[in-house]
Design a protein around this motif. Structure first.
Motif, PDB file in Angstrom:
ATOM      1  N   SER A 105      32.254 -29.723 -29.439  1.00  0.00           N
ATOM      2  CA  SER A 105      32.842 -28.399 -29.629  1.00  0.00           C
ATOM      3  C   SER A 105      32.433 -27.474 -28.481  1.00  0.00           C
ATOM      4  N   VAL A 106      33.129 -26.361 -28.388  1.00  0.00           N
ATOM      5  CA  VAL A 106      32.773 -25.339 -27.403  1.00  0.00           C
ATOM      6  C   VAL A 106      31.357 -24.840 -27.682  1.00  0.00           C
ATOM      7  N   GLU A 107      30.985 -24.775 -28.958  1.00  0.00           N
ATOM      8  CA  GLU A 107      29.624 -24.337 -29.318  1.00  0.00           C
ATOM      9  C   GLU A 107      28.570 -25.258 -28.717  1.00  0.00           C
ATOM     10  N   ASP A 108      28.827 -26.568 -28.718  1.00  0.00           N
ATOM     11  CA  ASP A 108      27.889 -27.515 -28.108  1.00  0.00           C
ATOM     12  C   ASP A 108      27.742 -27.228 -26.611  1.00  0.00           C
ATOM     13  N   THR A 109      28.847 -26.924 -25.969  1.00  0.00           N
ATOM     14  CA  THR A 109      28.813 -26.596 -24.538  1.00  0.00           C
ATOM     15  C   THR A 109      28.059 -25.291 -24.308  1.00  0.00           C
ATOM     16  N   LYS A 110      28.243 -24.324 -25.187  1.00  0.00           N
ATOM     17  CA  LYS A 110      27.498 -23.062 -25.074  1.00  0.00           C
ATOM     18  C   LYS A 110      25.996 -23.310 -25.198  1.00  0.00           C
ATOM     19  N   GLU A 111      25.600 -24.167 -26.114  1.00  0.00           N
ATOM     20  CA  GLU A 111      24.174 -24.485 -26.280  1.00  0.00           C
ATOM     21  C   GLU A 111      23.623 -25.162 -25.028  1.00  0.00           C
ATOM     22  N   PHE A 112      24.418 -26.052 -24.441  1.00  0.00           N
ATOM     23  CA  PHE A 112      24.028 -26.693 -23.178  1.00  0.00           C
ATOM     24  C   PHE A 112      23.815 -25.629 -22.096  1.00  0.00           C
ATOM     25  N   ILE A 113      24.742 -24.712 -21.970  1.00  0.00           N
ATOM     26  CA  ILE A 113      24.643 -23.661 -20.956  1.00  0.00           C
ATOM     27  C   ILE A 113      23.402 -22.800 -21.202  1.00  0.00           C
ATOM     28  N   LYS A 114      23.153 -22.449 -22.445  1.00  0.00           N
ATOM     29  CA  LYS A 114      21.963 -21.651 -22.764  1.00  0.00           C
ATOM     30  C   LYS A 114      20.684 -22.382 -22.367  1.00  0.00           C
ATOM     31  N   SER A 115      20.620 -23.674 -22.640  1.00  0.00           N
ATOM     32  CA  SER A 115      19.414 -24.432 -22.278  1.00  0.00           C
ATOM     33  C   SER A 115      19.268 -24.528 -20.759  1.00  0.00           C
ATOM     34  N   CYS A 116      20.390 -24.635 -20.053  1.00  0.00           N
ATOM     35  CA  CYS A 116      20.350 -24.661 -18.578  1.00  0.00           C
ATOM     36  C   CYS A 116      19.853 -23.328 -18.030  1.00  0.00           C
ATOM     37  N   LEU A 117      20.332 -22.236 -18.601  1.00  0.00           N
ATOM     38  CA  LEU A 117      19.905 -20.906 -18.146  1.00  0.00           C
ATOM     39  C   LEU A 117      18.426 -20.670 -18.437  1.00  0.00           C
ATOM     40  N   LYS A 118      17.954 -21.175 -19.560  1.00  0.00           N
ATOM     41  CA  LYS A 118      16.528 -21.062 -19.896  1.00  0.00           C
ATOM     42  C   LYS A 118      15.691 -21.831 -18.871  1.00  0.00           C
TER      43      LYS A 118
ATOM     44  N   TYR B 146      16.524 -22.616 -15.872  1.00  0.00           N
ATOM     45  CA  TYR B 146      16.646 -21.913 -14.593  1.00  0.00           C
ATOM     46  C   TYR B 146      15.684 -20.728 -14.551  1.00  0.00           C
ATOM     47  N   ALA B 147      15.637 -19.955 -15.621  1.00  0.00           N
ATOM     48  CA  ALA B 147      14.741 -18.800 -15.694  1.00  0.00           C
ATOM     49  C   ALA B 147      13.275 -19.230 -15.614  1.00  0.00           C
ATOM     50  N   GLU B 148      12.973 -20.415 -16.118  1.00  0.00           N
ATOM     51  CA  GLU B 148      11.612 -20.949 -16.080  1.00  0.00           C
ATOM     52  C   GLU B 148      11.326 -21.696 -14.779  1.00  0.00           C
ATOM     53  N   ASN B 149      12.303 -21.713 -13.860  1.00  0.00           N
ATOM     54  CA  ASN B 149      12.159 -22.341 -12.545  1.00  0.00           C
ATOM     55  C   ASN B 149      11.931 -23.855 -12.644  1.00  0.00           C
ATOM     56  N   LYS B 150      12.571 -24.480 -13.662  1.00  0.00           N
ATOM     57  CA  LYS B 150      12.413 -25.914 -13.881  1.00  0.00           C
ATOM     58  C   LYS B 150      13.606 -26.728 -13.386  1.00  0.00           C
ATOM     59  N   SER B 151      14.760 -26.075 -13.285  1.00  0.00           N
ATOM     60  CA  SER B 151      15.983 -26.772 -12.883  1.00  0.00           C
ATOM     61  C   SER B 151      17.014 -25.746 -12.429  1.00  0.00           C
ATOM     62  N   ILE B 152      18.074 -26.246 -11.800  1.00  0.00           N
ATOM     63  CA  ILE B 152      19.223 -25.405 -11.442  1.00  0.00           C
ATOM     64  C   ILE B 152      20.467 -26.216 -11.767  1.00  0.00           C
ATOM     65  N   THR B 153      21.252 -25.731 -12.725  1.00  0.00           N
ATOM     66  CA  THR B 153      22.501 -26.406 -13.086  1.00  0.00           C
ATOM     67  C   THR B 153      23.665 -25.514 -12.663  1.00  0.00           C
TER      68      THR B 153
END
Length: 185
Positions: A46-59, A61-68
């Motif tokens: 679902s789109v919600e699953d994709t939103k959760e993926f994006i949120k985890s990527c942004l988290k 990124y903010a923690e300087n662990k990855s860049i998606t």
């Protein structure tokens, strides 16, 4: 907002929630194609699953662990490319990527992987970039091979894909080798 222009056709932009519908649509339209090599398709329904993926990527990124990032080809999102993990202690970035089935054959991913490798060495000042791909995933393996990465070995049963394990080939590039082989001078 992180945007990195690679050339006239391709840019990378940091993931954003506003793009969730497009990314889910791209995922859904390429589901069977992507499922052969990516283990998360059945969990993205679902789109919600994709939103959760994006949120985890942004988290991360903010923690300087990855860049998606989302890959833009002629202004349209066509896939993702990332440093799935950045190991700051050892100065290593681990690149991952996927491209929608309708965008294969345009040389997009080679240009993206080249740009991510260049950025890792020249902007992030890392020492090594790794790319890992399933042994039988010839298309994905061709990317680091075309860029001159060294085949550093096979990791047995590195990934569970739905009902079986796959071995991975790990490719590595060192900053000193990249700079000597890709110098503009």
């Amino acid at each position: 907002m992180f945007v990195y222009k690679i050339d006239e056709e391709i840019s990378l932009k940091l993931v954003e929630l506003k793009d969730a519908e497009r990314v889910f649509e791209l995922t859904d339209n390429s589901r069977e194609y992507l499922r052969e090599w990516l283990p998360w398709l059945d969990m993205t329904t679902s789109v919600e699953d994709t939103k959760e993926f994006i949120k985890s990527c942004l988290k991360s990124y903010a923690e300087n662990k990855s860049i998606t990032t989302f890959i833009l080809f002629k202004g349209e999102i066509v896939g993702t490319a990332s440093y799935n993990k950045i190991d700051w202690a050892n100065k290593i970035a681990y690149i991952g990527y996927w491209l929608g089935k309708d965008y294969q054959g345009n040389g997009i991913m080679v240009r993206v992987a080249r740009a991510l490798t260049d950025y890792a060495f020249n902007e992030l000042e890392l020492n090594k970039v790794d790319i890992s791909a399933a042994v039988e995933n010839k298309r994905s393996r061709s990317i680091p091979e075309r860029l001159g990465f060294v085949n550093e070995g096979c990791i047995r049963q590195a990934e569970w894909l739905y009902d079986h394990y796959v071995d991975h080939i790990v490719y590595g590039m060192l900053a000193e080798d990249w700079k000597s082989n890709n110098s503009p001078y």
